[in-house]
Design an enzyme around this catalytic site. Structure first.
Site, PDB file in Angstrom:
ATOM      1  N   ASP A   8       0.826  -1.217   0.000  1.00 57.81           N
ATOM      2  CA  ASP A   8       0.000   0.000   0.000  1.00 57.81           C
ATOM      3  C   ASP A   8       0.853   1.256   0.000  1.00 57.81           C
ATOM      4  O   ASP A   8       2.034   1.213   0.285  1.00 57.81           O
ATOM      5  CB  ASP A   8      -0.809   0.068   1.301  1.00 57.81           C
ATOM      6  CG  ASP A   8      -1.941  -0.919   1.315  1.00 57.81           C
ATOM      7  OD1 ASP A   8      -2.176  -1.561   0.288  1.00 57.81           O
ATOM      8  OD2 ASP A   8      -2.567  -1.034   2.374  1.00 57.81           O
ATOM      9  N   LYS A  61      -4.301   2.816  -2.603  1.00 56.98           N
ATOM     10  CA  LYS A  61      -5.035   3.155  -1.381  1.00 56.98           C
ATOM     11  C   LYS A  61      -4.771   4.572  -0.933  1.00 56.98           C
ATOM     12  O   LYS A  61      -4.697   4.862   0.232  1.00 56.98           O
ATOM     13  CB  LYS A  61      -4.663   2.202  -0.220  1.00 56.98           C
ATOM     14  CG  LYS A  61      -5.332   0.866  -0.287  1.00 56.98           C
ATOM     15  CD  LYS A  61      -6.673   0.943   0.391  1.00 56.98           C
ATOM     16  CE  LYS A  61      -7.438  -0.348   0.286  1.00 56.98           C
ATOM     17  NZ  LYS A  61      -6.859  -1.387   1.044  1.00 56.98           N
ATOM     18  N   MET A 116      -7.382   8.484   9.854  1.00 57.07           N
ATOM     19  CA  MET A 116      -7.954   9.089   8.642  1.00 57.07           C
ATOM     20  C   MET A 116      -8.811  10.309   8.967  1.00 57.07           C
ATOM     21  O   MET A 116      -9.878  10.495   8.373  1.00 57.07           O
ATOM     22  CB  MET A 116      -8.800   8.036   7.876  1.00 57.07           C
ATOM     23  CG  MET A 116      -7.981   6.858   7.412  1.00 57.07           C
ATOM     24  SD  MET A 116      -8.973   5.505   6.763  1.00 57.07           S
ATOM     25  CE  MET A 116      -9.355   4.587   8.236  1.00 57.07           C
TER      26      MET A 116
HETATM   27  N1  SAH Z   1      -3.717  -0.446   9.331  1.00 56.43           N
HETATM   28  C1  SAH Z   1      -3.185   0.856   9.656  1.00 56.43           C
HETATM   29  C2  SAH Z   1      -4.186   1.976   9.451  1.00 56.43           C
HETATM   30  C3  SAH Z   1      -4.680   2.144   8.062  1.00 56.43           C
HETATM   31  S1  SAH Z   1      -5.788   3.488   7.900  1.00 56.43           S
HETATM   32  C4  SAH Z   1      -2.642   0.847  11.080  1.00 56.43           C
HETATM   33  O1  SAH Z   1      -2.873  -0.083  11.824  1.00 56.43           O
HETATM   34  O2  SAH Z   1      -1.958   1.804  11.456  1.00 56.43           O
HETATM   35  C5  SAH Z   1      -4.716   4.796   7.429  1.00 56.43           C
HETATM   36  C6  SAH Z   1      -4.564   5.815   8.529  1.00 56.43           C
HETATM   37  O3  SAH Z   1      -3.634   5.363   9.498  1.00 56.43           O
HETATM   38  C7  SAH Z   1      -4.003   7.124   8.077  1.00 56.43           C
HETATM   39  O4  SAH Z   1      -5.007   7.938   7.491  1.00 56.43           O
HETATM   40  C8  SAH Z   1      -3.515   7.702   9.362  1.00 56.43           C
HETATM   41  O5  SAH Z   1      -4.578   8.220  10.122  1.00 56.43           O
HETATM   42  C9  SAH Z   1      -3.005   6.485  10.080  1.00 56.43           C
HETATM   43  N2  SAH Z   1      -1.550   6.325   9.995  1.00 56.43           N
HETATM   44  C10 SAH Z   1      -0.881   5.285   9.466  1.00 56.43           C
HETATM   45  N3  SAH Z   1       0.450   5.447   9.593  1.00 56.43           N
HETATM   46  C11 SAH Z   1       0.626   6.615  10.231  1.00 56.43           C
HETATM   47  C12 SAH Z   1       1.773   7.337  10.669  1.00 56.43           C
HETATM   48  N4  SAH Z   1       3.012   6.886  10.466  1.00 56.43           N
HETATM   49  N5  SAH Z   1       1.595   8.515  11.286  1.00 56.43           N
HETATM   50  C13 SAH Z   1       0.353   9.000  11.495  1.00 56.43           C
HETATM   51  N6  SAH Z   1      -0.751   8.354  11.116  1.00 56.43           N
HETATM   52  C14 SAH Z   1      -0.625   7.182  10.489  1.00 56.43           C
END
Ligand code: SAH
Length: 465
Positions: A250, A272, A385
């Site tokens: 992704d 994505k 998100m």
């Molecule tokens: N499966 C992922 C989340 C996917 S949804 C998890 O467990 O983290 C995608 C959202 O995750 C983004 O819009 C953001 O809100 C968050 N996100 C993922 N990586 C991030 C990071 N390094 N810093 C801040 N937010 C993050």
């Protein structure tokens, strides 16, 4: 990379060592291991070298350095304590195009010697580009403990069977699958424990019973790639990434994490991006099935944890329906990563006893959430998100009874070199964020725990760009 790592074949090749002390003997001991034809040029010899000369292992010429000594040499080492001589050796070697190493004088070297983990024929060389020999040695010490001493036996076993296995498995992916199974299972364990004969017998049996033509169904590993910092991967994630034939990843997977995937693996981008899905979910599900049916080992690499806002469930649902074997490897979810790296504990006895993870993804311009359940005393809320809906989110929280002075943090690209943390109240944060030009991905943390950031923040990186 400052230096190209290569492995030189010096068997029976002439190597000159200028200098006859202890330092020279340490370098010579390595040259001896690879069967080089070594001559030491030095008016005097240390004890070790004297012994090796007596034992006929090396030759000695008791003379000061002269350029002719380097004629037809494959490699030169200068280990005298005379700077001028070392420089002269270096200059001569460079003119003649002979690789030269001058002990402890990197500026005079055309090659440097790595730290070595010797499991011959398996050899691991570690270099810090000459910056810190101590660091290289520490890395070496760690690798020594990780790699079974019997790796050499295993490599010899592989060598002995290579031809036969190639004969039986004409199709390279199947051949690799066979070796991967052998190299990780009982046969490898036998070799590690020094039972070479038993290992050989077991391998022969395994080969006899294997069906070289039967297509094997591959496997899919749904792997959590964590929030961005590669150190936060699990060992298991890393191992599977290193064994994959194909990686479907992704946008959220950071380049530094992707870098750790096996070099030869095919990489497929599944997108994505917000409102710009490079591949619709349906297509990703079927892509995984198709690849696995071809016998591939597929890593489906996702940001954070695959089961938290990652649609991991939907993807393996399709696999389960098709009878494709799969495994799920958890990853550090953004909430956990961002909280730690921003110094904001999500729960704390004085501030919050519960934490909820919610999605702030807007549907038709409204955030469809159970606001009443969110606005509770002593509860931290983490919005994934949530950047685009931040105004609505904060407005709704206040509207549903949350104190407007409640603290909130926005964490940009948490755990990475580009991490930024913006702090405000639910009233002021949308304005602060609007002015700050933040970059995705971002996470919003709401609750009294945000106050702790002031005292507990510890990670303040210099931005990479
Ligand atoms: N499966 C992922 C989340 C996917 S949804 C998890 O467990 O983290 C995608 C959202 O995750 C983004 O819009 C953001 O809100 C968050 N996100 C993922 N990586 C991030 C990071 N390094 N810093 C801040 N937010 C993050």
């Amino acid at each position: 990379m400052d230096f190209l790592p290569i492995f030189l074949n010096l068997k029976h090749r002439k190597c000159a060592v200028i200098g006859g002390g202890e330092v020279a003997s340490r370098k010579i001991s390595l040259l001896l291991k690879v069967g080089a034809d070594i001559t030491v040029y030095s008016p005097a010899l240390g004890e070790t070298l004297r012994r090796w000369v007596d034992e006929g292992k090396i030759k000695h010429i008791a003379q000061e350095f002269r350029p002719e000594m380097l004629k037809e040499c494959a490699l030169v080492i200068a280990a005298t304590n005379d700077m001028a001589v070392n420089r002269q050796v270096s200059d001569t070697a460079k003119t003649l195009g002979i690789p030269v190493n001058v002990v402890d004088q990197p500026d005079l070297c055309t090659f440097i010697m790595p730290s070595i983990i010797d499991r011959s024929p398996v050899t691991i060389a570690v270099s810090t580009g000459g910056r810190s020999p101590v660091l290289a040695r520490l890395i070496r010490a760690r690798l020594e403990t990780l790699i079974p001493a019997g790796y050499g036996s295993l490599a010899k076993l592989v060598e002995a069977f290579r031809g036969k296995v190639k004969q039986k498995f004409k199709h390279p992916p199947r051949r690799r699958a066979f070796w991967e199974e052998v190299l990780q299972g009982r046969i490898a364990e036998l070799a590690y424990s020094g039972q070479d004969k038993a290992a050989e017998k077991a391998l022969q049996e395994r080969l006899d019973t294997a069906d070289g033509n039967k297509p094997t169904v591959g496997e899919v590993y749904l792997v959590g790639g964590g929030p961005g910092e590669p150190d936060l991967l699990t060992f298991r994630a890393l191992r599977l990434m290193q064994e994959a034939d194909v990686v479907v990843y992704d946008r959220l997977v950071s380049p530094a994490v992707l870098e750790l995937v096996r070099r030869d693996a095919e990489r497929i981008y599944a997108g994505k991006e917000r409102d710009n899905h490079a591949l619709p979910q349906e297509d990703i599900n079927h892509l995984l099935v198709r690849l696995a049916k071809k016998g591939k080992r597929v890593v489906r690499l996702k940001g954070g944890d695959p089961f938290i806002f990652g649609r991991g469930g939907e993807e393996i649902d399709t696999l389960a329906a098709e009878g494709i074997p799969f495994q799920v490897v958890p990853g550090i979810t953004a909430a956990a990563g961002c909280a730690s790296y921003a110094g904001i504990p999500l729960t704390h006895r004085d501030y919050a006893q519960s934490v909820v993870f919610v999605t702030g993804h807007l549907q038709d311009g409204t955030v469809n959430l159970n606001w009443k359940a969110l606005v509770q005393p002593d509860q931290t809320i983490v919005f994934y998100m949530g950047l685009h809906g931040i105004e609505t989110i904060c407005r709704e929280l206040i509207h549903h009874g949350m104190r407007p002075t409640t603290l909130a943090a926005l964490v940009q690209q948490g755990t990475t070199r580009n991490q930024r943390v913006l702090i405000g109240t639910i009233e002021s944060l949308p304005g602060i964020v609007a002015k700050a030009k933040v970059k995705a991905p971002t996470l919003i943390i709401v609750g009294d725990v945000v106050e702790l950031h002031g005292r507990l923040r510890w990670f303040e990186p210099t931005a990479a760009n």
